[in-house]
Design a protein around this motif. Structure first.
Motif, PDB file in Angstrom:
ATOM      1  N   ARG A  46      16.313  28.951 -26.001  1.00 52.48           N
ATOM      2  CA  ARG A  46      16.309  28.902 -27.463  1.00 52.48           C
ATOM      3  C   ARG A  46      15.490  30.045 -28.031  1.00 52.48           C
TER       4      ARG A  46
ATOM      5  N   THR B 160       2.285  26.164 -28.308  1.00 51.88           N
ATOM      6  CA  THR B 160       2.905  26.047 -29.623  1.00 51.88           C
ATOM      7  C   THR B 160       4.352  26.538 -29.623  1.00 51.88           C
ATOM      8  N   GLN B 161       4.910  26.767 -28.435  1.00 53.57           N
ATOM      9  CA  GLN B 161       6.296  27.246 -28.374  1.00 53.57           C
ATOM     10  C   GLN B 161       7.278  26.088 -28.478  1.00 53.57           C
ATOM     11  N   PRO B 162       8.357  26.270 -29.236  1.00 57.60           N
ATOM     12  CA  PRO B 162       9.337  25.190 -29.337  1.00 57.60           C
ATOM     13  C   PRO B 162      10.004  24.906 -27.984  1.00 57.60           C
ATOM     14  N   LEU B 163      10.470  23.687 -27.849  1.00 62.49           N
ATOM     15  CA  LEU B 163      11.185  23.277 -26.640  1.00 62.49           C
ATOM     16  C   LEU B 163      12.356  24.238 -26.420  1.00 62.49           C
ATOM     17  N   GLY B 164      12.587  24.597 -25.155  1.00 57.95           N
ATOM     18  CA  GLY B 164      13.688  25.505 -24.865  1.00 57.95           C
ATOM     19  C   GLY B 164      13.271  26.963 -24.831  1.00 57.95           C
ATOM     20  N   THR B 165      11.949  27.230 -24.952  1.00 54.58           N
ATOM     21  CA  THR B 165      11.461  28.607 -24.851  1.00 54.58           C
ATOM     22  C   THR B 165      11.357  28.997 -23.381  1.00 54.58           C
TER      23      THR B 165
ATOM     24  N   LEU C 116      12.585  15.302 -29.926  1.00 58.00           N
ATOM     25  CA  LEU C 116      12.819  16.535 -29.186  1.00 58.00           C
ATOM     26  C   LEU C 116      12.864  17.762 -30.100  1.00 58.00           C
TER      27      LEU C 116
ATOM     28  N   ALA D  40       9.411  18.863 -30.693  1.00 56.13           N
ATOM     29  CA  ALA D  40       8.551  19.009 -29.511  1.00 56.13           C
ATOM     30  C   ALA D  40       8.269  20.465 -29.179  1.00 56.13           C
ATOM     31  N   HIS D  41       7.191  20.670 -28.426  1.00 55.82           N
ATOM     32  CA  HIS D  41       6.829  22.002 -27.938  1.00 55.82           C
ATOM     33  C   HIS D  41       6.932  22.033 -26.430  1.00 55.82           C
ATOM     34  N   MET D  42       6.923  23.265 -25.897  1.00 55.63           N
ATOM     35  CA  MET D  42       6.884  23.404 -24.448  1.00 55.63           C
ATOM     36  C   MET D  42       5.621  22.695 -23.964  1.00 55.63           C
TER      37      MET D  42
ATOM     38  N   ALA E 298      18.565  20.014 -26.602  1.00 56.44           N
ATOM     39  CA  ALA E 298      17.280  20.407 -27.194  1.00 56.44           C
ATOM     40  C   ALA E 298      16.646  21.573 -26.436  1.00 56.44           C
ATOM     41  N   GLY E 299      17.285  21.998 -25.332  1.00 57.65           N
ATOM     42  CA  GLY E 299      16.798  23.184 -24.632  1.00 57.65           C
ATOM     43  C   GLY E 299      16.052  22.918 -23.336  1.00 57.65           C
ATOM     44  N   ILE E 300      16.033  21.677 -22.863  1.00 56.58           N
ATOM     45  CA  ILE E 300      15.357  21.407 -21.591  1.00 56.58           C
ATOM     46  C   ILE E 300      16.365  21.594 -20.460  1.00 56.58           C
TER      47      ILE E 300
END
Lengths: 321, 198
Positions: A114, A187-192, B91, B94-96, B119-121
């Motif tokens: 992402r 603080t990175q969004p999920l999918g980084t 999700l 959410a953050h990493m 959601a990118g996981i």
């Protein structure tokens, strides 16, 4: 011809000093055709005919993958290194005909991400030059954090700032500016996905912090061009080709095998890709494994070696080559 | 545990505590037991910041066992469909550092995974453990309708009524196994229906 390393006949079309340590080299195909397509993060292995010695060094392609009329690499001069970068700086001039490998990408973008979070240290900026150009062309979401010793050694920092403005964040060691890595990673969004290229210490730090903060390893990518470490000379017997050769102090085992006329496969020449993995038939002594490819079990077993970066100390070593 | 047959057929692991800043558990029915078992080996305080979303199913069992873990947040829901909006919301904010743990039936794991993928996981970075029924979520390749909780081989499509061979061919995008007409040449041929996914 080595596996995966088909050659390209090129001519040096330009040599541009970038700062006191870094010089940029431009290559075009001798036949005037377009060069092969590559993706951001790819490298080529440049063959240097240095007297009776052939040096083979990998360098990241730093031009835009959208323009394959020429390839560009940037070489940081290392005055105490093994001599490849010095050869590039001193002997490579516009008009020189050279041979380079087809591009190989061991540090590609995961385009399912992402967002792409990039960390560069020093000359580790080069693969990101191509990756950011690729992502910008596709409207990709990226952010680059670049650490350099001083502003004048921030190679291409000005170019990047001009192209991408606030997506580029600079840190200068001489001003004591440090990346707040824990905060950045948390603080990175999920999918980084995270990409790191720089000195080994920086790569280890970033991988370690990312793992502790819950980043899955699939989302962490890194590239380190490790030059082979020097060491004591040693003798090696190549069982298949029936040769016994000496590996010099400054020479890698792979280079010694090549100098003996054997053509082993290779891709990265930095101990990470696995292409040059070689079986050990017998040995009496101890291995100095410098690679990141073999498992610890492989290292302990004494059955395999990565000749691009690993060495040996002892009485005898027989390899299946 | 499900055996591996063809490449697309999912295989599941055993839940284990991962390093991370937030831990999100989604489980149904006997999936609760996978969480309890994992908790036995988890570091002290692991569940303080964890969120458990649990769909107990008709018998309503295992709720107490999960509440006893004292998770930071605990939600009980009647169906996966009812937790979907909440899951998407969680999700997307959410953050990493968020780690996902899925336990229970294949239908639950597959559907939660589908949302998490969007959601990118990456699917390889999710913890999964199969517990309980082997019932499958099946897509009819002819009418594209999805039939939940398929336990027989062959199975009848609940949308178009065709008799389907339930294949191991799995779609992660649809979170469903593929069902293909078993008697396309001669509809009068009706093979015996057996319970294959109890």
């Amino acid at each position: 011809m080595s596996t995966g390393t088909t050659k390209l006949d090129v001519v040096v079309s330009d040599v541009v000093p970038v700062n006191e340590l870094v010089t940029r080299f431009h290559f075009r195909r001798r036949d005037g055709q377009m060069l092969p397509t590559f993706s951001g993060g790819a490298h080529v292995v440049v063959e240097m005919r240095d007297g009776d010695r052939t040096r083979l060094n990998p360098y990241s392609l730093m031009g835009s993958p959208l323009d394959t009329r020429e390839y560009t690499i940037s070489v940081r001069r290392d005055d105490v290194g093994r001599g490849g970068s010095l050869f590039m700086h001193r002997s490579v001039k516009p008009g020189l005909e050279m041979v380079i490998s087809y591009p190989v990408n061991l540090f590609s973008l995961d385009l399912r991400a992402r967002k792409h979070l990039m960390l560069a240290g020093g000359i580790g900026i080069t693969p990101f030059m191509a990756q950011t150009a690729q992502l910008a062309g596709e409207g990709g979401n990226f952010e680059l954090h670049y650490t350099c010793r001083t502003a004048s050694l921030g190679t291409y920092a000005d170019v990047l700032r001009e192209r991408y403005d606030r997506r580029i964040r600079l840190y200068h060691d001489d001003r004591d500016e440090r990346i707040d890595l824990d905060r950045l990673l948390s603080t990175q969004p999920l999918g980084t996905h995270l990409y790191v290229c720089g000195p080994a210490g920086m790569i280890n730090w970033a991988r370690d912090r990312a793992a502790s903060l819950g980043w899955p390893s699939e989302a962490v990518h890194f590239e380190h061009f490790a030059a082979p470490q020097p060491g004591l000379p040693f003798d090696v017997t190549l069982a298949v080709s029936g040769k016994t050769i000496r590996v010099g102090e400054q020479q890698s085992l792979l280079e010694a095998i090549e100098a003996a006329g054997v053509d082993p496969p290779y891709l990265c020449r930095g101990g990470v890709c696995g292409q040059c993995e070689t079986n050990v038939i017998s040995y009496d002594g101890k291995f100095i494994h410098n690679d990141h490819w073999l498992s610890e079990e492989d290292h302990r077993s004494g059955c395999k070696i990565m000749p691009c970066v690993s060495r040996f100390e002892g009485r005898s070593l027989v390899l299946e080559r | 545990m499900a055996a591996k047959s063809i490449i697309s057929r999912p295989v599941y692991g055993t839940l284990s505590p991962q390093p991370g800043k937030h831990h999100l558990f989604i489980a149904d029915a006997e999936g609760a037991l996978a969480i309890s078992d994992m908790a036995a080996g988890a570091p002290a305080g692991f569940f303080d910041g964890a969120e458990i979303v649990f769909i107990p199913g008709p018998d309503g069992k295992h709720v107490d066992a999960l509440e006893a873990l004292k998770p930071g947040q605990f939600h009980q829901a009647p169906s996966f469909a009812s937790v979907l909006p909440r899951l998407k919301q969680t999700l997307s904010n959410a953050h990493m550092g968020l780690r996902l743990y899925l336990a229970g039936t294949e239908g639950l794991i597959g559907q939660a995974m589908q949302v998490a993928l969007e959601a990118g996981i990456d699917h390889t970075s999710m913890q999964t453990e199969h517990r309980g029924s082997l019932a499958r979520r099946m897509q009819c390749v002819h009418c594209k309708g999805i039939t939940e909780n398929v336990t027989t081989q062959p199975a009848t499509c609940s949308h178009c009524g065709l008799l389907l061979l339930v294949r191991d061919h799995y779609s992660r995008r649809l979170a469903a196994f593929q069902g293909v007409c078993i008697n396309a040449e001669d509809r009068s041929e009706i093979p015996p229906m057996e319970e294959a996914f109890p």
